[in-house]
Motif scaffolding. Structure first.
Motif, PDB file in Angstrom:
ATOM      1  N   ASN A   2       3.338  -2.541  -8.309  1.00  0.00           N
ATOM      2  CA  ASN A   2       2.249  -1.974  -7.515  1.00  0.00           C
ATOM      3  C   ASN A   2       2.021  -0.523  -7.934  1.00  0.00           C
ATOM      4  O   ASN A   2       2.924   0.311  -7.821  1.00  0.00           O
ATOM      5  CB  ASN A   2       2.586  -2.035  -6.026  1.00  0.00           C
ATOM      6  CG  ASN A   2       2.677  -3.463  -5.523  1.00  0.00           C
ATOM      7  OD1 ASN A   2       1.818  -4.284  -5.812  1.00  0.00           O
ATOM      8  ND2 ASN A   2       3.726  -3.758  -4.764  1.00  0.00           N
ATOM      9  N   HIS A  24      -0.805  -5.065 -13.897  1.00  0.00           N
ATOM     10  CA  HIS A  24      -0.314  -4.567 -12.607  1.00  0.00           C
ATOM     11  C   HIS A  24      -1.413  -4.557 -11.546  1.00  0.00           C
ATOM     12  O   HIS A  24      -2.604  -4.477 -11.859  1.00  0.00           O
ATOM     13  CB  HIS A  24       0.241  -3.155 -12.767  1.00  0.00           C
ATOM     14  CG  HIS A  24       1.394  -3.076 -13.719  1.00  0.00           C
ATOM     15  ND1 HIS A  24       2.553  -3.810 -13.544  1.00  0.00           N
ATOM     16  CD2 HIS A  24       1.560  -2.352 -14.864  1.00  0.00           C
ATOM     17  CE1 HIS A  24       3.388  -3.528 -14.538  1.00  0.00           C
ATOM     18  NE2 HIS A  24       2.814  -2.662 -15.339  1.00  0.00           N
ATOM     19  N   ARG A  25      -0.991  -4.600 -10.300  1.00  0.00           N
ATOM     20  CA  ARG A  25      -1.912  -4.438  -9.176  1.00  0.00           C
ATOM     21  C   ARG A  25      -2.130  -2.940  -8.947  1.00  0.00           C
ATOM     22  O   ARG A  25      -1.168  -2.181  -8.842  1.00  0.00           O
ATOM     23  CB  ARG A  25      -1.348  -5.095  -7.915  1.00  0.00           C
ATOM     24  CG  ARG A  25      -1.228  -6.625  -8.036  1.00  0.00           C
ATOM     25  CD  ARG A  25      -0.581  -7.228  -6.803  1.00  0.00           C
ATOM     26  NE  ARG A  25       0.777  -6.744  -6.598  1.00  0.00           N
ATOM     27  CZ  ARG A  25       1.849  -7.246  -7.224  1.00  0.00           C
ATOM     28  NH1 ARG A  25       1.715  -8.240  -8.081  1.00  0.00           N
ATOM     29  NH2 ARG A  25       3.058  -6.758  -6.978  1.00  0.00           N
ATOM     30  N   LYS A  27      -4.107   0.147  -6.726  1.00  0.00           N
ATOM     31  CA  LYS A  27      -4.866   0.622  -5.578  1.00  0.00           C
ATOM     32  C   LYS A  27      -5.288   2.066  -5.837  1.00  0.00           C
ATOM     33  O   LYS A  27      -4.505   2.850  -6.370  1.00  0.00           O
ATOM     34  CB  LYS A  27      -4.032   0.535  -4.302  1.00  0.00           C
ATOM     35  CG  LYS A  27      -3.660  -0.890  -3.898  1.00  0.00           C
ATOM     36  CD  LYS A  27      -3.047  -0.950  -2.504  1.00  0.00           C
ATOM     37  CE  LYS A  27      -1.722  -0.226  -2.418  1.00  0.00           C
ATOM     38  NZ  LYS A  27      -1.074  -0.367  -1.079  1.00  0.00           N
ATOM     39  N   ALA A  79       3.905   1.192  -2.919  1.00  0.00           N
ATOM     40  CA  ALA A  79       3.713   1.595  -4.313  1.00  0.00           C
ATOM     41  C   ALA A  79       5.053   1.742  -5.033  1.00  0.00           C
ATOM     42  O   ALA A  79       5.999   2.314  -4.503  1.00  0.00           O
ATOM     43  CB  ALA A  79       2.946   2.908  -4.378  1.00  0.00           C
TER      44      ALA A  79
END
Length: 307
Positions: A2, A24-25, A27, A79
């Motif tokens: 994350n 990867h994810r 945000k 994260a």
């Protein structure tokens, strides 16, 4: 993994592409509530260009791994790695790292994209300072892969290695900076060349276009696939030491003329600005930046095919 991107400007957007391209994810958050939405639209355009250049295959999958967040708390939640890419202001770095350190899970790595400020300048008083460091990219990092990794004196060696592994894992080319210094290595090299370039124009030896041609059609051709040490290693029959001994006197003589530390004068800045605007009107700067990125994409595709 994350990934949290703090700051959704040009550098933050580019980092989002790097990490999402690596699987990867991601945000994203920005202090300006409208900035993340704008960033998402620009990312879609950049990813479309990458797809057209043959540098990625699953554009939709890449985009689907990037999402926006409404708060710093939301982006930091869960994260594993944070890449901060806010403006180059020390007080802003201090404030955001204090907030991130308070919010992030204990094992989260906190990295800054700063291009000149050492990590020690904004992490000294943090409880989690051992997990803070610099990961300085070249913009745009999804096309120019080098990343300078530089810890503060108190950064945990394991954090530095983990950051190196993260960067290698997403296709970047990490370089370890062994001790803190302002500007790190890349900008100091660029600064040295720029200082001499400004001086040569100011003293009437060459104009802006002539200087750019010298680098673009000369030094830059070799530097696109080898560094200056390999360049000189190949430019003398017996290698680097042979080159140094042949040309040391010449470079020493030149160096005595390059000792000024005066700032760039307004006169030479205006002179260069006028010369550049005669070649590229200001209203065409964005168009030329997009052209630059397409050329970088073509070069990246060429280098990928030669691996």
């Amino acid at each position: 993994m994350n990934i949290a991107i703090v700051g959704s400007g040009l550098v933050g957007q580019a980092w989002a592409i790097v990490f999402a391209r690596g699987g990867h994810r991601v945000k994203m958050w920005d202090g300006d509530p409208s900035a993340v939405g704008q960033a998402a639209r620009l990312i879609e355009k950049q990813v479309s260009d990458l797809r057209a250049a043959g540098l990625i295959e699953d554009a939709a999958g890449l985009i689907s791994r990037i999402s926006g967040c409404a708060s710093l708390e939301e982006v930091m939640s869960g994260a594993d790695y944070v890449q901060e890419s806010l403006p180059e202001r020390l007080e802003m770095k201090k404030e955001i790292f204090a907030r991130m350190d308070a919010l992030a899970p204990p094992t989260t790595i906190l990295a800054s994209s700063t291009s000149s400020i050492p990590a020690s300048a904004f992490t000294e008083d943090l409880a989690g300072r051992a997990r803070c460091l610099i990961a300085h990219p070249v913009n745009p990092p999804y096309l120019v892969p080098v990343v300078e990794i530089c810890g503060a004196p108190w950064t945990d060696a394991k954090v530095i290695q983990q950051t190196w592994d993260v960067m290698e894992g997403v296709g970047q080319k990490p370089v370890k900076i062994h001790r803190e210094l302002k500007g790190f290595v890349l900008n100091r090299l660029q600064g040295a060349l720029l200082r001499e370039a400004f001086r040569l124009v100011e003293q009437g030896y060459v104009d802006a276009e002539g200087l750019d041609v010298t680098v673009r059609e000369g030094l830059g051709l070799r530097w696109s696939f080898m560094g200056p040490f390999e360049t000189i290693d190949l430019n003398a029959p017996e290698g680097l030491a042979d080159y140094a001994r042949r040309f040391n006197d010449m470079y020493q003589t030149i160096a005595t003329e390059q000792t000024s530390t005066e700032p760039w004068s307004e006169a030479v800045i205006e002179k260069l600005e006028a010369q550049r605007r005669s070649i590229l009107p200001k209203e065409k700067l964005l168009e030329r930046r997009l052209w630059r990125d397409r050329r970088l994409m073509a070069l990246a595709a060429h280098k990928k095919s030669a691996e």
